[in-house]
Design an enzyme around this catalytic site. Sequence first.
Site, PDB file in Angstrom:
ATOM      1  N   GLY A  30       0.797  -1.222   0.000  1.00  0.00           N
ATOM      2  CA  GLY A  30       0.000   0.000   0.000  1.00  0.00           C
ATOM      3  C   GLY A  30       0.825   1.265   0.000  1.00  0.00           C
ATOM      4  O   GLY A  30       0.300   2.346  -0.231  1.00  0.00           O
ATOM      5  N   CYS A 238     -27.101  -9.863 -17.216  1.00  0.00           N
ATOM      6  CA  CYS A 238     -26.445  -9.476 -18.466  1.00  0.00           C
ATOM      7  C   CYS A 238     -27.360  -9.827 -19.634  1.00  0.00           C
ATOM      8  O   CYS A 238     -27.894 -10.928 -19.711  1.00  0.00           O
ATOM      9  CB  CYS A 238     -25.111 -10.206 -18.598  1.00  0.00           C
ATOM     10  SG  CYS A 238     -24.369 -10.035 -20.230  1.00  0.00           S
ATOM     11  N   CYS A 241     -25.356 -12.829 -21.744  1.00  0.00           N
ATOM     12  CA  CYS A 241     -25.069 -14.150 -21.189  1.00  0.00           C
ATOM     13  C   CYS A 241     -25.951 -14.473 -19.984  1.00  0.00           C
ATOM     14  O   CYS A 241     -25.928 -15.589 -19.486  1.00  0.00           O
ATOM     15  CB  CYS A 241     -23.594 -14.266 -20.817  1.00  0.00           C
ATOM     16  SG  CYS A 241     -23.146 -13.344 -19.336  1.00  0.00           S
ATOM     17  N   CYS A 263     -22.244  -7.571 -19.609  1.00  0.00           N
ATOM     18  CA  CYS A 263     -21.045  -7.756 -18.803  1.00  0.00           C
ATOM     19  C   CYS A 263     -19.963  -6.793 -19.277  1.00  0.00           C
ATOM     20  O   CYS A 263     -19.731  -6.651 -20.484  1.00  0.00           O
ATOM     21  CB  CYS A 263     -20.503  -9.169 -18.964  1.00  0.00           C
ATOM     22  SG  CYS A 263     -21.481 -10.424 -18.143  1.00  0.00           S
ATOM     23  N   CYS A 269     -18.035 -12.883 -20.371  1.00  0.00           N
ATOM     24  CA  CYS A 269     -19.315 -12.966 -21.061  1.00  0.00           C
ATOM     25  C   CYS A 269     -19.228 -13.970 -22.212  1.00  0.00           C
ATOM     26  O   CYS A 269     -20.078 -14.858 -22.362  1.00  0.00           O
ATOM     27  CB  CYS A 269     -19.692 -11.571 -21.583  1.00  0.00           C
ATOM     28  SG  CYS A 269     -21.423 -11.398 -22.036  1.00  0.00           S
TER      29      CYS A 269
END
Lengths: 278, 256
Positions: A30, A238, A241, A263, A269
């Site tokens: 970080g 979606c 899909c 997606c 997808c």
Amino acid sequence: MISHYNFAYLDEQTKRMIRRAILKGVAVPGYQVPFASREMPMPYGWGTGGVQVSAACLTPGDTLKVIDQGADDTTNAVSIRKFFERTAGVAVTERTAEASIIQTRHRIPEVPLTEDQILVYQVPMPEPLRFLEPRESETRKMHALEEYGLMHVKLYEDIARHGEIATAYNYPVKVEDRYVMSPSPIPKFDNPKLESPALQLFGAGREQRIYALPPHTKAVSLDFEDYPFDPSRADHPCALCGATDSYLDEVITDDAGGRMFVCSDTDYCAGRRGEDAA
Amino acid sequence: MTPLLEVRNLSKFYGARIGCADVSFNLYPGEVLGIVGESGSGKSTLLNCLAGHQPPDTGEVIFDTRVEGPRDTVRMSEPERRMLGRTDWAFVHQNPRDGLRMRISAGGNVGERLMAVGARHYGQIRDAAEDWLTRVEIDTGRMDDRPSAFSGGMQQRLQIARNLVTGPRLVFMDEPTGGLDVSVQARLLDLLRGLVRRMGLSAVIVTHDLAVVRLLADRLMVMKDGHVVETGLTDQVLDDPQHAYTQLLVSSVLQV
């Protein structure tokens, strides 16, 4: 592959310098490590930081995948993929599971990553406190002294103004209870996926910073006790899909208000539709 | 009784020029000390050195901390000093723009110090902010407005609320009434006097306005050219000034 270039475009000394920065970043999860970012043959904002980190990590045996907002076939993704095909001659793929290095702009793939993969993020603005505190000297001091109250002031303002935490992307996380880190502008839907078995590296070319999330590192999205973090998602399946667990893009289809949700991760997808057809 | 703040031989130089030289005083709990003097006499330099905004060149600033007792804040580590700066100390700037975050709502401004010391419950932060806005006579309906939409007097009161929300024990004020018109000044002074007395705060107030110190300060320190030329009880100094400069200062006040 063009032989006039060194492998993966950058010279070995530069890659060595970048690897040092990466190692330091991995050692201090970080923490933003400064590095001497090079001019790359593309404009700032196109992923110069991510490209340099990828170049420093690539080996001839790697398979590279490049994502731009989830898609493999948009300008940024295609350009960077071609760039490394020409300068490193590495194999490329669009399948998440087959890739060993994935450079991404603003998404984490839907398919869970493994310990054998490296995810490289393109970061426009590595400093999560920047728009709250303009002075670099001061933000560095705030990181050093762990003074992160200001980050919550931003979330407070969100709730006061919008009734909820309205930050939807670039949602700050606290890494291993120490550094507050910008996850790059990924949707907050992806934030839970930051705790991953894969090594995650973040490169900011213009701002000259590299930071890292080693595998299985704790990354907690900041929130309030009475307004907990919510990885929101459009309330649709979606349209292509039928997935109900993926992050969706809203696509306007005509001038009469027609729209569809698909997606954002094109590989995910396509993979699902392939399975449905079979 | 241990003094809350003990200043010993504090000096600050800007190159060869004197900022303030050889200042020593004690401030006891609940006491308000006024520092007066003309522009350039080192009042603000002294205040900034006391509050840790500027490092003094020599001297000690000993603060009676809650946990460890008297500590020299000049020599304590920066994280400790900054921690004091947002818990036990408060600093009210002359210009509210220096002390407020202008792009953040009034509520957020008041809540910032709470969040800086670890408050993570939105409802509680908001309640505290509401309580403090009421105490400084700001309509709670303005809570989500930005300070840029406030008048100068309201901004100054907001700055005071933002500083006092963590219950500090020592408040530094740099010309808290500067730039306000007299009726707003009077209200602000009234409010400050009430808060200081009710919360039992100690305060160091820098001003060039003798009326302000007459109303708020228990004791007075007169500065000229970086040196303290006279100290004493406020009424004593103002009614029977000994030093030539103090006499000039007191006699210069315009009578209406």
